[in-house]
Design a protein around this motif. Structure first.
Motif, PDB file in Angstrom:
ATOM      1  N   PHE A 212       0.832  -1.202   0.000  1.00 53.18           N
ATOM      2  CA  PHE A 212       0.000   0.000   0.000  1.00 53.18           C
ATOM      3  C   PHE A 212       0.870   1.256   0.000  1.00 53.18           C
ATOM      4  N   GLU A 213       1.942   1.240   0.763  1.00 49.58           N
ATOM      5  CA  GLU A 213       2.850   2.385   0.784  1.00 49.58           C
ATOM      6  C   GLU A 213       3.502   2.578  -0.583  1.00 49.58           C
ATOM      7  N   ARG A 214       3.851   1.478  -1.251  1.00 49.02           N
ATOM      8  CA  ARG A 214       4.410   1.596  -2.600  1.00 49.02           C
ATOM      9  C   ARG A 214       3.386   2.208  -3.550  1.00 49.02           C
ATOM     10  N   CYS A 215       2.137   1.817  -3.402  1.00 47.27           N
ATOM     11  CA  CYS A 215       1.081   2.374  -4.247  1.00 47.27           C
ATOM     12  C   CYS A 215       0.872   3.858  -3.969  1.00 47.27           C
ATOM     13  N   LEU A 216       0.957   4.260  -2.712  1.00 49.45           N
ATOM     14  CA  LEU A 216       0.836   5.682  -2.375  1.00 49.45           C
ATOM     15  C   LEU A 216       1.944   6.506  -3.026  1.00 49.45           C
ATOM     16  N   ASP A 217       3.102   5.893  -3.233  1.00 49.41           N
ATOM     17  CA  ASP A 217       4.237   6.593  -3.817  1.00 49.41           C
ATOM     18  C   ASP A 217       4.195   6.652  -5.341  1.00 49.41           C
ATOM     19  N   LEU A 218       3.332   5.848  -5.958  1.00 50.32           N
ATOM     20  CA  LEU A 218       3.284   5.797  -7.421  1.00 50.32           C
ATOM     21  C   LEU A 218       2.902   7.152  -8.016  1.00 50.32           C
ATOM     22  N   HIS A 219       3.363   7.397  -9.218  1.00 48.62           N
ATOM     23  CA  HIS A 219       2.971   8.593  -9.986  1.00 48.62           C
ATOM     24  C   HIS A 219       3.229   9.867  -9.186  1.00 48.62           C
ATOM     25  N   ASP A 220       4.484   9.952  -8.703  1.00 50.37           N
ATOM     26  CA  ASP A 220       4.918  11.131  -7.942  1.00 50.37           C
ATOM     27  C   ASP A 220       4.115  11.325  -6.656  1.00 50.37           C
ATOM     28  N   GLY A 221       3.770  10.200  -6.011  1.00 49.22           N
ATOM     29  CA  GLY A 221       3.079  10.289  -4.725  1.00 49.22           C
ATOM     30  C   GLY A 221       1.669  10.799  -4.829  1.00 49.22           C
ATOM     31  N   LEU A 222       0.979  10.446  -5.931  1.00 54.88           N
ATOM     32  CA  LEU A 222      -0.362  10.953  -6.165  1.00 54.88           C
ATOM     33  C   LEU A 222      -1.326  10.589  -5.039  1.00 54.88           C
ATOM     34  N   GLY A 223      -1.214   9.377  -4.494  1.00 57.84           N
ATOM     35  CA  GLY A 223      -2.109   8.956  -3.424  1.00 57.84           C
ATOM     36  C   GLY A 223      -1.903   9.732  -2.137  1.00 57.84           C
ATOM     37  N   ARG A 224      -0.728  10.323  -1.974  1.00 57.79           N
ATOM     38  CA  ARG A 224      -0.415  11.054  -0.739  1.00 57.79           C
ATOM     39  C   ARG A 224      -0.854  12.517  -0.795  1.00 57.79           C
ATOM     40  N   ARG A 225      -1.399  12.944  -1.930  1.00 53.12           N
ATOM     41  CA  ARG A 225      -1.819  14.353  -2.020  1.00 53.12           C
ATOM     42  C   ARG A 225      -2.966  14.651  -1.066  1.00 53.12           C
TER      43      ARG A 225
END
Length: 229
Positions: A212-225
């Motif tokens: 899940f953390e790797r997915c949050l980091d995908l595409h320049d951290g799009l999930g973490r916005r």
């Protein structure tokens, strides 16, 4: 050409939370396609594109309108075959259908129980009334009754993800060495929880949490916005 994705939010437009919308946000980023996101509250959905859909996400791509997250992913794969693939062939489509079924049948109800009161509190007054009535009609119980089972679901949640955990023992993503739409489907469910009720209740060394953390980091951290609740 402006590409527009309609998503779901509460009072705060900068906190979109629908699992189905998050799937498409990452799918568009995966394809490298620019888009404008327009988050809408529940009660505004009937007015989107003159009543095109009863639910979000809805994608406008030029003159084309597409509803439903899986249908949007299929459309993107067909319309932009020269961009990175979301499925890597028919096998990836079958994998994604399985992950979608697993997510909706095994993960969505526990997340609903853990998050339902948090979602209610994120909404304005009109949407709170809609949310209460629609969840009662759909789920057959008041939202307080469902929320009362949230702590029990939290304690059992990690075990529900054991099939995913075993799969990730062999590969970094459900799609293999790199993510596919199958990953974005399950990510959407856990992101839904993260944005509404806080991070998934998983141990720091849990393979699923690491994925899940790797997915949050995908595409320049799009999930973490969007910060966790």
């Amino acid at each position: 050409m402006t590409r527009v994705l309609y998503t779901l939010c509460g009072r705060e437009e900068n906190r979109p939370f629908s699992p189905h919308c998050w799937k498409v946000v990452l799918a568009l980023a995966h394809k490298g396609l620019d888009f404008v996101e327009r988050p809408c509250p529940f009660t505004a959905i009937p007015s989107i594109e003159y009543g095109f859909s009863k639910t979000v996400p809805v994608l406008r791509d030029g003159n084309r309108l597409v509803r439903d997250s899986f249908e949007i992913a299929l459309y993107l794969e067909e319309a932009y075959p020269d961009r990175p693939t979301l499925f890597a062939g028919e096998g990836g489509k079958a994998l994604s259908r399985f992950v979608e079924s697993f997510s909706q049948m095994v993960i969505h109800m526990p997340v609903t129980k853990m998050a339902i009161m948090h979602i209610h509190d994120m909404l304005d007054e009109a949407d709170q009334a809609y949310f209460r009535a629609s969840r009662l009609e759909r789920l057959g119980r008041p939202i307080e009754e469902l929320a009362a089972e949230g702590e029990a679901e939290r304690a059992a949640f990690a075990a529900r993800l054991e099939p995913v955990r075993r799969t990730l023992h062999f590969q970094p993503f459900l799609g293999g060495d790199s993510p596919l739409f199958a990953d974005y489907i399950l990510f959407g469910a856990l992101q839904w929880m993260r944005v509404t009720a806080g991070p998934p209740p998983l141990a720091r060394d849990d393979t699923v949490l690491q994925w899940f953390e790797r997915c949050l980091d995908l595409h320049d951290g799009l999930g973490r916005r969007v910060a966790a609740a």
